[in-house]
Design a protein around this motif. Sequence first.
Motif, PDB file in Angstrom:
ATOM      1  N   GLY A 137      61.148   8.411 -23.317  1.00  0.00           N
ATOM      2  CA  GLY A 137      61.359   7.572 -22.247  1.00  0.00           C
ATOM      3  C   GLY A 137      61.550   8.082 -20.828  1.00  0.00           C
ATOM      4  N   SER A 152      70.494   1.403 -22.523  1.00  0.00           N
ATOM      5  CA  SER A 152      69.643   0.483 -21.682  1.00  0.00           C
ATOM      6  C   SER A 152      70.346   0.366 -20.155  1.00  0.00           C
ATOM      7  N   TYR A 178      69.097   3.647 -18.508  1.00  0.00           N
ATOM      8  CA  TYR A 178      67.553   3.518 -18.159  1.00  0.00           C
ATOM      9  C   TYR A 178      67.142   2.696 -17.292  1.00  0.00           C
ATOM     10  N   ASN A 179      67.697   1.664 -17.148  1.00  0.00           N
ATOM     11  CA  ASN A 179      67.775   0.541 -15.824  1.00  0.00           C
ATOM     12  C   ASN A 179      68.154   1.044 -14.688  1.00  0.00           C
ATOM     13  N   ARG A 236      57.157  -0.590 -21.280  1.00  0.00           N
ATOM     14  CA  ARG A 236      58.216  -0.463 -20.878  1.00  0.00           C
ATOM     15  C   ARG A 236      58.324  -0.774 -19.147  1.00  0.00           C
ATOM     16  N   TYR A 237      57.128  -0.314 -18.685  1.00  0.00           N
ATOM     17  CA  TYR A 237      57.127  -0.232 -17.308  1.00  0.00           C
ATOM     18  C   TYR A 237      56.168  -1.321 -16.654  1.00  0.00           C
ATOM     19  N   ASN A 249      63.535  -3.716 -19.327  1.00  0.00           N
ATOM     20  CA  ASN A 249      63.185  -3.674 -20.665  1.00  0.00           C
ATOM     21  C   ASN A 249      63.838  -4.635 -21.495  1.00  0.00           C
TER      22      ASN A 249
END
Length: 303
Positions: free
Chosen positions: A212, A134, A137-138, A174-175, A153
Amino acid sequence: MKKKKVSIIIPAFNEEESVPLLIAQFLELKAKASFDFEVIFVDDGSTDNTFQVASGLSKKNAFLKVFSHRTNFGITKVLETGFKQSSGEIFVFFPADLQFLASDIPKLVSPIIEGDADLVTGRKEGRYEKKFVSQVYNTLSRLLFRVGVKDLNSIKAFRKEVVEGMALRKDWHRYLVVLAANEGWRIGEVDVTLTPRRFGKSKFGFWRIPIGVLDMISVAFLLRYSRKPMLLFGTLGGASLFSGVIAGIVAIFLRVFGTGFRPLLYLVILLILVGLLLIVAGFIAEQVAQLRAEFDLLKRSRH
């Protein structure tokens, strides 16, 4: 003043053990909340008794509305179903796995009710699986999209108008924050508690990571170039033409002062042709973008 109505959209897949405790949380929230709300529960093709358990509870709780998909379509499709079935002015995305607390929902919707934000996302606090994934991703999302929130997310609340006319492709939930920010909506963030999963298995698999990343690249590409495609095609075409000219000068130099190098001539022809084709493709893409802009304008005028 009339109370705002909030529609809480819950995607669920094989969560039969979690459902009774989840609805119990909303019963507690109903006694304390300063806003009216409904719960739109969407069973996304579960193979256990999730739908049956939720349907039974809906007969005892008027705020609970239950819908189902014939197969597992994914969270984005669940949200689209929820949007269509909701009657609230504010939507909340809230998973069914008990990792989030219903008591945090007032913190999410309060800035929207007060007019300080159009979309509010939760910043996860606590111990949980996938924390490293996470964070990566962030971090990548913040660098790529320049959105001023730390956690994209998570659970989130947003005005109904934010998603009206927004085209969400599979897994693009997610976006949602990124897409909303791109349209100029005001984004807020509040801390929310995240706890370990109590029942069942996480739906997160290894393949969600590369998928992703590819989705992230797709969203970034569309946000940057879908409205100005010549920026991409023209840049690439210009670079190819420039490279062809440089290669041509080198080829002439070798021909005049040496024995020449025929493969270099072929490269010159290839680079110039590719450059011209890219620029032509850019003009065609500009026409498509113009048609899309006119269609969007027509769609907005009908609302």
